[in-house]
Design a protein around this motif. Structure first.
Motif, PDB file in Angstrom:
ATOM      1  N   GLU A 243     -50.939   1.513   5.171  1.00 15.72           N
ATOM      2  CA  GLU A 243     -51.156   2.958   5.263  1.00 15.72           C
ATOM      3  C   GLU A 243     -50.535   3.643   4.057  1.00 15.72           C
ATOM      4  OE1 GLU A 243     -50.715   6.582   8.554  1.00 15.72           O
ATOM      5  OE2 GLU A 243     -49.838   4.609   8.934  1.00 15.72           O
ATOM      6  N   HIS A 244     -51.193   4.723   3.610  1.00 14.05           N
ATOM      7  CA  HIS A 244     -50.633   5.512   2.522  1.00 14.05           C
ATOM      8  C   HIS A 244     -50.794   6.989   2.848  1.00 14.05           C
ATOM      9  CE1 HIS A 244     -54.797   6.153   1.217  1.00 14.05           C
ATOM     10  NE2 HIS A 244     -54.971   4.839   1.275  1.00 14.05           N
ATOM     11  N   ALA A 245     -50.392   7.857   1.919  1.00 10.31           N
ATOM     12  CA  ALA A 245     -50.351   9.289   2.194  1.00 10.31           C
ATOM     13  C   ALA A 245     -51.714   9.894   2.504  1.00 10.31           C
ATOM     14  CB  ALA A 245     -49.717  10.021   1.008  1.00 10.31           C
ATOM     15  N   PHE A 246     -52.793   9.245   2.082  1.00 10.02           N
ATOM     16  CA  PHE A 246     -54.118   9.823   2.252  1.00 10.02           C
ATOM     17  C   PHE A 246     -55.053   8.953   3.097  1.00 10.02           C
ATOM     18  CE2 PHE A 246     -52.291  11.308  -1.724  1.00 10.02           C
ATOM     19  CZ  PHE A 246     -52.329  12.685  -1.526  1.00 10.02           C
ATOM     20  N   GLY A 247     -54.490   8.059   3.880  1.00 12.18           N
ATOM     21  CA  GLY A 247     -55.300   7.193   4.725  1.00 12.18           C
ATOM     22  C   GLY A 247     -54.723   5.806   4.828  1.00 12.18           C
ATOM     23  N   GLY A 248     -55.578   4.797   4.734  1.00 14.43           N
ATOM     24  CA  GLY A 248     -55.112   3.418   4.833  1.00 14.43           C
ATOM     25  C   GLY A 248     -56.247   2.467   4.509  1.00 14.43           C
ATOM     26  N   SER A 249     -55.918   1.200   4.362  1.00  9.58           N
ATOM     27  CA  SER A 249     -56.924   0.185   4.064  1.00  9.58           C
ATOM     28  C   SER A 249     -56.546  -1.115   4.749  1.00  9.58           C
ATOM     29  CB  SER A 249     -57.049  -0.038   2.553  1.00  9.58           C
ATOM     30  OG  SER A 249     -55.819  -0.491   2.015  1.00  9.58           O
ATOM     31  N   ASP A 250     -57.559  -1.931   5.044  1.00  7.54           N
ATOM     32  CA  ASP A 250     -57.296  -3.228   5.663  1.00  7.54           C
ATOM     33  C   ASP A 250     -58.036  -4.318   4.909  1.00  7.54           C
ATOM     34  OD1 ASP A 250     -59.946  -4.027   7.338  1.00  7.54           O
ATOM     35  OD2 ASP A 250     -59.645  -1.867   7.475  1.00  7.54           O
ATOM     36  N   THR A 251     -57.529  -5.538   4.997  1.00  4.99           N
ATOM     37  CA  THR A 251     -58.167  -6.673   4.339  1.00  4.99           C
ATOM     38  C   THR A 251     -57.932  -7.939   5.144  1.00  4.99           C
ATOM     39  OG1 THR A 251     -58.297  -7.987   2.300  1.00  4.99           O
ATOM     40  CG2 THR A 251     -56.133  -7.144   2.894  1.00  4.99           C
ATOM     41  N   GLU A 252     -58.929  -8.828   5.101  1.00  3.65           N
ATOM     42  CA  GLU A 252     -58.807 -10.146   5.716  1.00  3.65           C
ATOM     43  C   GLU A 252     -58.592 -11.222   4.655  1.00  3.65           C
ATOM     44  OE1 GLU A 252     -62.438 -10.745   7.778  1.00  3.65           O
ATOM     45  OE2 GLU A 252     -62.127  -9.115   9.218  1.00  3.65           O
ATOM     46  N   LYS A 253     -58.519 -10.843   3.390  1.00  3.33           N
ATOM     47  CA  LYS A 253     -58.377 -11.822   2.316  1.00  3.33           C
ATOM     48  C   LYS A 253     -57.117 -12.643   2.525  1.00  3.33           C
ATOM     49  CE  LYS A 253     -60.907  -9.083  -1.102  1.00  3.33           C
ATOM     50  NZ  LYS A 253     -60.809  -8.340  -2.392  1.00  3.33           N
ATOM     51  N   LYS A 254     -57.299 -13.946   2.622  1.00  4.08           N
ATOM     52  CA  LYS A 254     -56.204 -14.827   3.015  1.00  4.08           C
ATOM     53  C   LYS A 254     -55.016 -14.752   2.065  1.00  4.08           C
ATOM     54  CE  LYS A 254     -55.268 -19.501   4.678  1.00  4.08           C
ATOM     55  NZ  LYS A 254     -53.958 -19.611   4.011  1.00  4.08           N
ATOM     56  N   HIS A 255     -55.264 -14.687   0.764  1.00  2.00           N
ATOM     57  CA  HIS A 255     -54.138 -14.691  -0.168  1.00  2.00           C
ATOM     58  C   HIS A 255     -53.304 -13.418  -0.042  1.00  2.00           C
ATOM     59  CE1 HIS A 255     -57.076 -12.385  -2.546  1.00  2.00           C
ATOM     60  NE2 HIS A 255     -56.047 -11.909  -3.229  1.00  2.00           N
ATOM     61  N   GLU A 256     -53.956 -12.292   0.285  1.00  2.00           N
ATOM     62  CA  GLU A 256     -53.213 -11.046   0.458  1.00  2.00           C
ATOM     63  C   GLU A 256     -52.454 -11.046   1.780  1.00  2.00           C
ATOM     64  OE1 GLU A 256     -55.404  -7.500  -0.269  1.00  2.00           O
ATOM     65  OE2 GLU A 256     -56.407  -8.313  -2.050  1.00  2.00           O
ATOM     66  N   VAL A 257     -53.101 -11.545   2.838  1.00  2.00           N
ATOM     67  CA  VAL A 257     -52.436 -11.628   4.140  1.00  2.00           C
ATOM     68  C   VAL A 257     -51.246 -12.585   4.065  1.00  2.00           C
ATOM     69  CG1 VAL A 257     -52.707 -12.247   6.569  1.00  2.00           C
ATOM     70  CG2 VAL A 257     -54.554 -11.052   5.380  1.00  2.00           C
TER      71      VAL A 257
END
Length: 289
Positions: A243-257
């Motif tokens: 989450e950030h000041a203007f919303g949020g983002s999600d990812t299933e990318k294994k290396h990021e998780v």
């Protein structure tokens, strides 16, 4: 906290987000089985390549008519009714929509998750907030319409009920920086209630709460917090939400998780253990009296 607390979940209990993503994965598998490229399949069903890609990624819904065309193109017969049923269920409304929350944000993911690991550097985790604390957060953001504020507070309280739900519990591991506990959100009375509430919820079998003391110094997530979600029976891969000041983002990318999991483990290693964290919360609350 128990490690594998969540029970079995019937497929009908999955919300629209997880159903849509499952449907997208199935349709991608069927396309790949036929040997069609994304562009070839899109032309065959008279869809744009971009739209088909969003559909397969669960970012776009699939209506019955397009689903039937896809099944014909992919020569799928055995799973016909199953897929059409998934298609219908992917369009159901989530409970949160009754409170004016739309789109495909964090709540839609959390509602289907079986566990969450969260690091919060500046706030008490949303799942552990009191109504007074949540209300003060919404008011500080400049939301002036009272009904919007009260709807937001109610949604947070409903989300929290899953920590005590025997049928579909949500298991929560939370690491919170001391900075979040020192900020007097809503004033002394509200903050005292919030600290006491954290200590109370930390005793639940579904909750693990650890505090990173200020004295621990710099840490691996100075830029902000994050949440890692795991889903029932692994029907979706683990998902990272930021989450950030203007919303949020999600990812299933294994290396990021995986990077987020490593950071979370390091933060836990810096934090006080669970018993010491509860004692720390109690001391902070006493200091406010």
């Amino acid at each position: 906290m128990t490690g594998e607390y969540a029970g079995e979940v019937a497929e009908d209990d999955y919300g629209p987000t997880i159903t849509r993503r499952r449907l997208g994965r199935i349709m991608r598998q069927l396309r790949e089985r036929t040997g069609l490229s994304l562009g070839e399949a899109a032309r065959a069903i008279e869809y744009t390549t971009a739209s088909l890609s969003r559909l397969e990624n669960g970012q776009q819904g699939l209506n019955i008519h397009v689903a039937k065309s896809m099944l014909d193109v992919y020569n799928e017969v055995n799973r016909y009714e199953e897929i059409l049923d998934l298609c219908r269920r992917s369009h159901r409304k989530g409970w949160w929509q009754a409170y004016g929350i739309h789109g495909r944000g964090y709540i839609t993911l959390e509602s289907d998750a079986e566990s969450a690991r969260t690091f919060e550097p500046l706030l008490a985790p949303g799942l552990l907030q009191t109504a007074g604390y949540a209300r003060a957060i919404f008011e500080a953001q400049g939301e002036v319409r009272p009904e919007r504020i009260e709807n937001g507070v109610r949604v947070r309280m409903i989300r929290q009920e899953r920590l005590r739900d025997a049928r579909r519990p949500l298991s929560l591991e939370a690491v919170v920086h001391e900075t979040a506990l020192r900020c007097r959100v809503g004033g002394v009375e509200v903050m005292y209630g919030q600290l006491a509430h954290l200590a109370e919820l930390a005793e639940l079998p579904t909750v693990s709460l650890q505090i990173v003391p200020i004295e621990a110094g710099a840490h691996v997530s100075m830029a902000g917090g994050f949440v890692i979600l795991r889903f029932p029976r692994r029907v979706l891969p683990d998902t990272l939400y930021v989450e950030h000041a203007f919303g949020g983002s999600d990812t299933e990318k294994k290396h990021e998780v995986d990077r987020a999991k490593l950071k979370f483990d390091r933060l836990r290693g810096m934090a006080l253990d669970e018993a010491s964290s509860i004692a720390f919360l109690q001391r902070l609350a006493e200091d406010l009296q």
